[in-house]
Scaffold this motif. Structure first.
Motif, mmCIF file in Angstrom:
data_model
loop_
_atom_site.group_PDB
_atom_site.id
_atom_site.type_symbol
_atom_site.label_atom_id
_atom_site.label_comp_id
_atom_site.label_asym_id
_atom_site.label_seq_id
_atom_site.Cartn_x
_atom_site.Cartn_y
_atom_site.Cartn_z
ATOM 1 N N GLY A 29 0.975 -1.136 0.019
ATOM 2 C CA GLY A 29 -0.087 0.001 0.100
ATOM 3 C C GLY A 29 0.862 1.329 0.007
ATOM 4 N N SER A 30 2.070 1.148 -0.652
ATOM 5 C CA SER A 30 2.997 2.314 -0.566
ATOM 6 C C SER A 30 2.629 3.455 -1.625
ATOM 7 C CB SER A 30 4.349 2.069 -0.994
ATOM 8 O OG SER A 30 4.495 1.586 -2.167
ATOM 9 N N GLY A 31 1.784 3.223 -2.403
ATOM 10 C CA GLY A 31 1.142 4.249 -3.445
ATOM 11 C C GLY A 31 2.252 4.374 -4.579
ATOM 12 N N PHE A 32 3.196 3.581 -4.564
ATOM 13 C CA PHE A 32 4.444 3.562 -5.879
ATOM 14 C C PHE A 32 3.536 2.703 -6.697
ATOM 15 C CE2 PHE A 32 7.242 4.503 -2.140
ATOM 16 C CZ PHE A 32 7.626 5.893 -2.713
ATOM 17 N N ALA A 33 3.770 3.007 -7.907
ATOM 18 C CA ALA A 33 3.163 2.203 -8.961
ATOM 19 C C ALA A 33 4.042 2.791 -10.321
ATOM 20 C CB ALA A 33 1.655 2.497 -9.613
ATOM 21 N N MET A 34 4.024 1.617 -11.204
ATOM 22 C CA MET A 34 4.537 2.123 -12.549
ATOM 23 C C MET A 34 3.473 2.956 -13.611
ATOM 24 S SD MET A 34 6.383 -1.424 -13.801
ATOM 25 C CE MET A 34 7.411 -0.830 -14.841
ATOM 26 N N GLN A 35 4.427 3.563 -14.249
ATOM 27 C CA GLN A 35 3.585 4.628 -14.964
ATOM 28 C C GLN A 35 3.876 4.361 -16.676
ATOM 29 O OE1 GLN A 35 3.336 8.767 -13.132
ATOM 30 N NE2 GLN A 35 5.404 8.009 -12.614
ATOM 31 N N TRP A 36 2.729 4.122 -17.362
ATOM 32 C CA TRP A 36 2.799 3.635 -18.600
ATOM 33 C C TRP A 36 2.386 4.677 -19.653
ATOM 34 C CZ3 TRP A 36 5.543 -0.712 -18.924
ATOM 35 C CH2 TRP A 36 5.396 -1.430 -17.703
ATOM 36 N N LEU A 37 3.142 4.952 -20.595
ATOM 37 C CA LEU A 37 2.630 5.577 -21.676
ATOM 38 C C LEU A 37 2.571 5.106 -23.083
ATOM 39 C CD1 LEU A 37 5.535 8.379 -21.262
ATOM 40 C CD2 LEU A 37 3.181 8.457 -20.434
ATOM 41 N N THR A 38 1.364 5.699 -23.918
ATOM 42 C CA THR A 38 1.265 5.105 -25.076
ATOM 43 C C THR A 38 1.770 6.398 -26.017
ATOM 44 O OG1 THR A 38 -0.971 5.914 -25.360
ATOM 45 C CG2 THR A 38 -0.571 3.778 -24.461
ATOM 46 N N PRO A 39 1.659 6.144 -27.305
ATOM 47 C CA PRO A 39 2.046 7.400 -28.249
ATOM 48 C C PRO A 39 0.845 8.303 -28.196
ATOM 49 C CG PRO A 39 2.661 5.091 -29.459
ATOM 50 C CD PRO A 39 1.996 4.797 -27.971
ATOM 51 N N GLN A 40 -0.265 7.893 -27.781
ATOM 52 C CA GLN A 40 -1.254 8.730 -27.866
ATOM 53 C C GLN A 40 -1.530 9.730 -26.722
ATOM 54 O OE1 GLN A 40 -1.892 5.425 -28.280
ATOM 55 N NE2 GLN A 40 -1.590 5.624 -30.717
ATOM 56 N N ALA A 41 -0.298 9.658 -25.724
ATOM 57 C CA ALA A 41 -0.659 10.122 -24.258
ATOM 58 C C ALA A 41 -0.698 11.747 -24.678
ATOM 59 C CB ALA A 41 0.543 9.703 -23.382
ATOM 60 N N GLN A 42 -1.584 12.368 -23.713
ATOM 61 C CA GLN A 42 -1.456 13.913 -23.874
ATOM 62 C C GLN A 42 -0.713 14.619 -22.929
ATOM 63 O OE1 GLN A 42 -3.035 15.664 -26.581
ATOM 64 N NE2 GLN A 42 -3.051 13.677 -27.272
ATOM 65 N N LYS A 43 -0.459 13.712 -21.691
ATOM 66 C CA LYS A 43 0.333 14.171 -20.578
ATOM 67 C C LYS A 43 1.503 13.287 -20.200
ATOM 68 C CE LYS A 43 -3.477 16.625 -18.541
ATOM 69 N NZ LYS A 43 -4.379 16.690 -17.437
ATOM 70 N N VAL A 44 2.624 13.580 -19.916
ATOM 71 C CA VAL A 44 3.890 12.880 -19.410
ATOM 72 C C VAL A 44 3.930 12.858 -17.798
ATOM 73 C CG1 VAL A 44 6.080 12.237 -19.811
ATOM 74 C CG2 VAL A 44 4.651 12.885 -21.870
ATOM 75 N N PRO A 45 4.036 11.981 -17.036
ATOM 76 C CA PRO A 45 4.584 12.263 -15.721
ATOM 77 C C PRO A 45 5.712 12.707 -15.763
ATOM 78 C CG PRO A 45 3.577 10.152 -15.963
ATOM 79 C CD PRO A 45 3.597 10.572 -17.241
ATOM 80 N N THR A 46 6.120 13.107 -14.235
ATOM 81 C CA THR A 46 7.440 13.929 -14.363
ATOM 82 C C THR A 46 8.535 13.067 -14.696
ATOM 83 O OG1 THR A 46 6.836 15.122 -12.329
ATOM 84 C CG2 THR A 46 9.124 15.008 -12.397
ATOM 85 N N LEU A 47 9.558 13.566 -15.609
ATOM 86 C CA LEU A 47 10.774 12.826 -16.022
ATOM 87 C C LEU A 47 11.733 13.383 -15.158
ATOM 88 C CD1 LEU A 47 10.143 13.182 -19.880
ATOM 89 C CD2 LEU A 47 9.748 11.161 -18.208
ATOM 90 N N ARG A 48 12.284 12.870 -14.181
ATOM 91 C CA ARG A 48 13.327 13.509 -13.210
ATOM 92 C C ARG A 48 14.960 13.257 -13.765
ATOM 93 N NH1 ARG A 48 15.718 9.046 -10.130
ATOM 94 N NH2 ARG A 48 15.090 7.078 -10.969
ATOM 95 N N LYS A 49 15.490 13.877 -12.932
ATOM 96 C CA LYS A 49 17.309 13.981 -13.228
ATOM 97 C C LYS A 49 17.577 12.488 -13.340
ATOM 98 C CE LYS A 49 21.504 14.908 -11.219
ATOM 99 N NZ LYS A 49 22.357 15.247 -10.022
ATOM 100 N N GLY A 50 17.036 11.648 -12.640
ATOM 101 C CA GLY A 50 17.748 10.006 -12.668
ATOM 102 C C GLY A 50 16.850 9.287 -13.628
ATOM 103 N N TYR A 51 16.068 9.930 -14.404
ATOM 104 C CA TYR A 51 15.144 9.071 -15.327
ATOM 105 C C TYR A 51 16.078 8.019 -16.435
ATOM 106 C CZ TYR A 51 11.954 7.743 -19.113
ATOM 107 O OH TYR A 51 10.823 7.247 -19.931
ATOM 108 N N HIS A 52 17.223 8.319 -16.569
ATOM 109 C CA HIS A 52 18.331 7.253 -17.295
ATOM 110 C C HIS A 52 18.351 5.908 -16.675
ATOM 111 C CE1 HIS A 52 20.924 9.449 -14.634
ATOM 112 N NE2 HIS A 52 21.621 8.220 -14.745
ATOM 113 N N LYS A 53 18.134 6.077 -15.327
ATOM 114 C CA LYS A 53 18.168 4.653 -14.421
ATOM 115 C C LYS A 53 16.799 3.725 -14.505
ATOM 116 C CE LYS A 53 21.007 7.045 -10.909
ATOM 117 N NZ LYS A 53 21.112 7.234 -9.627
ATOM 118 N N GLY A 54 15.921 4.289 -15.129
ATOM 119 C CA GLY A 54 14.655 3.479 -15.015
ATOM 120 C C GLY A 54 14.078 3.089 -13.919
#
Length: 142
Positions: A29-54
């Motif tokens: 119940g930590s509230g953390f979850a994966m965030q999925w995008l599709t090419p049709q996405a109109q919004k993108v969640p935060t892309l942080r400094k460490g994004y390259h780490k995945g």
């Protein structure tokens, strides 16, 4: 915004370990979850400094034909999403480019604020001594 990454490129990965972590996080119940995008996405969640780490909550683009695969956005895609001129990233590694973009904000917002401030300052500008009281905006320094 998206690049044409071949559908068999190694950047498309199953990330089973992240999916397992997402299940553990959901159980806790930590509230953390994966965030999925599709090419049709109109919004993108935060892309942080460490994004390259995945990380486990970094947005991932779903593969168009294989629901088990996804990939991180490329540095170019990251820059385009935030309105950052890609020329500023030339010569940087993917890691450094993602770090630079991740420490940035949407460049279009900053540009809009700059225009708004410039317009306000021009509207308030008083003529210099010896200058005509009706100064045309086109004669002002950019």
């Amino acid at each position: 915004m998206l690049e044409s990454v071949p559908l068999d490129d190694p950047s498309w990965r199953p990330v089973s370990y992240l999916k397992s972590k997402a299940l553990r996080d959901a159980d806790k119940g930590s509230g953390f979850a994966m965030q999925w995008l599709t090419p049709q996405a109109q919004k993108v969640p935060t892309l942080r400094k460490g994004y390259h780490k995945g990380g486990s909550t970094d947005p991932r683009l779903r593969h168009p034909h294989d629901e088990q695969l996804s990939r991180l956005l490329t540095p170019g895609e990251h820059a385009r999403i935030k309105g950052i001129p890609e020329a500023l990233l030339q010569g940087l590694s993917a890691t450094a480019a993602h770090q630079a973009c991740g420490q940035s904000v949407d460049a279009r917002v900053v540009q809009a604020i700059g225009r708004w401030l410039g317009q306000g300052l021009r509207a308030m500008r008083r003529p210099l001594p010896g200058e005509s009281a009706t100064v045309k905006p086109s004669t002002l320094a950019a």
